[in-house]
Design an enzyme around this catalytic site. Structure first.
Site: not given
Ligand code: GLC
Length: 754
Positions: A289
């Site tokens: 993430d």
């Molecule tokens: C965010 C979220 C995740 C998302 C990623 C890309 O911080 O935690 O769910 O898919 O970044 O946007």
């Protein structure tokens, strides 16, 4: 000592020479031959890649327009994926650089958060879960994939499968609720919807199971906070939706921000290697993430960024999102012998396996459909249907609902015409101009309904009560008030946790003022989470809960209020009376001192009550032992009767199946749908077992007066759990079984597993 230094220098020089030269793999470009087996294509391509090109594939970069450095990196084979680039033109520009200007022409995988719709927005996932209809979730994902592909997106960071038992956590909005069986059923359906029958389908996009793992158990419901989930609870609850969705063929998995039991998920080699790969056989790739690798320095788990890259790569994290740490440090970590080249090769194989499976080498470019499917009539109708089926009727005294078409209504409240907020959290591409709000529905399709509109408040947090008078007057001119309250979209979702779940601003005061006008009050709540509405209930004769219902929410709510459809949703998460009761969920352990059916609460306490007068059991003196509304609860305009619960046998052996039969009758005046729920209780286990566990559900449409016999089957596998030895198995013993319309009602029987 000297010899050592010479040796290390020699190793570095030699590895530099060998690792940076294009490997002399098989000649020709077998990897570009689509008729060859994917594993052969992977091996061929890998054999041609330099170390830098390999680590390039493990690098996902965030898009920004006119970014020369980004284009340069793609040209140098330094990016395997780009996220947040949308639009066929921009996507194809980058893809063309990758295909035509880089040395090996490896296509990019294009990621985006398409969580509950791309342009046509469906109810938030928590709302879709309230439908208890996997078909709804699958349809929503299919439509989202179809629209996203047109804009070049071929990978979504969904479904989110975090079990959440805490409404303070803003991301409960994005979750599929508190129950592992429901979340697993819907999550697997979403994977099928996103990925279609084949990953290489024209309108398929790769799914991404997130956030692996345990993220929803953030301490205090505060986002990104630590979790402390023991392994048996992980395996019996939090991992269930992930395993089921891996079995459904999910292409990718995303690691979560939290540390569980002290280890950040992006470097948890036990979970990434032992569980995900060895036990579940996952063959796709794992992406971190956003910056969760770099954040291991902040966690205090990595000494510095390079150490963070080392820890994650060696733990089995294949692709790093957004910060470029893999690109920056992995080549030297390999050369220093701190990350084996086999780790790099395994990661690249996983990434290439998905790219080949998606057919990206054959169909890398975005192809705009003609005519476009975006906001098509079919898509909008499907979103409307989903919003109808997701709404939950919590109260309907004196059958106030459905309203008669002749009823003149006063339309009040900040959510009556909230085009952006009705869409809810995680809406990157949906456009508020397309939202049909309740007011807009009345101004168009429902223009035969007499109404007067006075918002009373401008938005959910509004504290200006100066317009209360005109709102109350509007109610006085009408036959009934329909009051739209709830939460702005920004009040739920990522990083948006709340410690107070009461209706925000002056909404409760508005509701009370309206009720004093003396007319029937219908309360419609649009929110991203369960709110504590205990004190609001007395001011509403009927309550319809619509978890941010999306683009067509207004039409759907009107369909329900005026009886074109009967509410059929059930709560996918417990509604507590007070935020202080959290965590409170239906599938809890019994404890050694469960509270009795009736407990003495604080208002009933005599003065100078004796210390022992209240007994010694588990409940709250002020709010008692029960939630406001339990998991699985939801009313209909009609009524349903359960009868003749029969089991095929009083006892089964481990290899046998138990058949459960029940008769359901629609005993009311309206046609309707009931979510028939089957729960079990394993009375004795090698570890204590929950008082109830949902094991089957089926949504049944019955016309008024109609009856139907329903059958379910259970086997040992349905009863199995990870017990004391952490091995999944069913244990002999006595089981209770319930079949009914919620987690607190139903016919009961029992059986023995021998
Ligand atoms: C965010 C979220 C995740 C998302 C990623 C890309 O911080 O935690 O769910 O898919 O970044 O946007």
């Amino acid at each position: 000592m000297k010899l050592n230094i010479i040796k290390r220098v020699a190793v570095l020089l030699l590895s530099n020479i060998f690792l940076n030269q294009p490997a002399q793999g098989q000649t020709g470009n077998l990897y570009k031959n689509a008729s060859k087996p994917i594993e052969q294509r992977i091996a061929d391509l890998l054999s041609k890649m330099t170390l830098e090109e390999k680590t390039g594939q493990m690098n996902q970069l965030n898009f920004s327009p006119n970014n020369a450095d980004l284009k340069q990196k793609i040209k140098q084979g330094q990016a395997g994926s780009i996220l947040n680039v949308v639009g066929a033109n921009d996507v194809n520009t980058l893809q063309r650089i990758a295909l035509e200007e880089s040395r090996l022409g490896i296509p990019l995988i294009i990621g985006r958060d398409v969580i509950h719709g791309f342009k046509t927005i469906f109810p938030i996932p928590l709302g879709q879960a309230a439908s208890f209809e996997p078909e709804i979730a699958e349809s929503g994902a299919r439509i989202a994939a179809t629209e996203a592909r047109e804009s070049g997106v071929n990978w979504t960071f969904a479904p989110m499968l975090d079990i959440s038992r805490d409404a303070r956590w803003g991301r409960i909005a994005e979750s599929l609720g508190e129950d592992p069986y429901l979340a697993a059923s819907l999550g697997a359906a979403m994977v099928k919807g996103f990925q279609g029958d084949a990953l290489s389908g024209s309108y398929s996009i790769a799914a991404c199971l997130k956030h692996f793992f345990g993220y929803g158990a953030a301490e205090g419901g505060r986002d990104y906070n630590s979790t402390n989930i023991p392994e048996h609870l992980l395996r019996n609850v939090y991992l269930v939706p992930f395993q089921k969705s891996v079995e459904a063929g999910a292409a990718t998995v995303m690691t979560s921000f939290n540390d569980n039991d002290g280890i950040p998920a992006s470097a948890n080699d036990f979970m990434l290697k032992q569980v995900l790969r060895k036990e579940w056989g996952f063959k796709g790739f794992v992406v971190s993430d956003w910056a969760s690798v770099e954040e291991m320095v902040v966690h205090g788990f990595a000494a510095d960024k390079k150490d963070a890259a080392r820890l994650s790569a060696n733990a089995g994290l294949d692709m790093e999102m957004a910060t470029g740490l893999y690109l920056q440090y992995l080549p030297e970590l390999v050369k220093e012998g701190k990350v084996p080249v086999s780790v790099i090769d395994d990661a690249v194989k996983n990434i290439l396996r998905i790219k080949f499976s998606m057919g990206l080498f054959e169909h890398p470019y975005a192809v705009s459909a003609v005519p476009s499917t975006i906001y098509s009539k079919e898509h909008l109708q499907a979103a409307r249907h989903a919003a109808v089926r997701s709404a939950v009727l919590l109260k309907n005294e004196k059958q106030v609902l459905p309203l008669n078409n002749k009823t003149k209504i006063a339309v009040i409240g900040p959510m009556a015409n909230a085009q952006r907020d009705q869409l809810g959290t995680w809406v990157f591409d949906g456009e508020k101009e397309h939202t049909v709000t309740p007011l807009k529905a009345l101004q168009t399709e429902y223009n035969y309904i007499q109404y007067v509109y006075e918002p009373g408040l401008r938005y959910s947090r509004d504290k200006d009560t100066s317009a209360f008078g005109s709102a109350v007057n509007a109610v006085k001119q009408a036959d009934a008030a329909v009051v739209f309250l709830g939460e702005e979209a920004i009040l739920s979702g990522e990083a948006h946790s709340l410690s107070d779940l009461n209706l925000i601003g002056r909404q409760s005061q508005l509701l009370a003022a309206l009720k004093r006008a003396g007319k029937p009050v219908v309360l419609v709540i649009m929110a991203g989470r369960p709110l504590t509405i205990l004190r609001d209930l007395p001011y509403a004769d009927a309550v319809l809960y619509s978890f941010h219902p999306g683009t067509m929410g207004g039409s759907a709510i009107m369909d329900l209020l005026f009886g074109k459809a009967s509410p059929s949703g059930k709560l996918p998460v417990t509604f507590v009376k007070e935020v202080g009761q959290i965590p409170m969920y239906y599938n809890h352990n019994n404890t050694g001192r469960p509270a009795p059916a009736e407990v003495t609460t604080i208002d009933q306490l005599p003065l100078e009550a004796k210390q022992s007068s209240l007994g010694y059991t588990s409940f709250y003196l002020d709010s008692g032992k029960d939630p406001l509304f339990p998991f699985g609860y939801g009313l209909s305009y009609t009524s349903f009767q359960y009868s003749d619960l029969k089991l095929s046998a009083p006892a089964i052996k481990k290899g046998e199946k138990l058949t459960i039969q029940v008769t359901l009758k629609n005993t009311g005046r309206y046609d309707g749908a009931e979510v028939v729920q089957l729960y079990i209780q394993d009375k004795v286990g090698s570890i204590v077992r929950p008082v109830k566990e949902l094991k089957r559900f089926q949504k049944v449409e019955l016309k008024t007066g109609e009856s139907r016999v329903l059958k379910f089957e259970l086997t040992c596998n349905d009863l199995a759990f990870y017990g004391k030895e952490l091995k999944k198995k069913c244990e002999e013993g006595y089981f209770n079984i319930w079949v009914g319309g919620s987690s607190v009602t139903g016919l009961q029987a029992s059986f023995t597993l021998e």
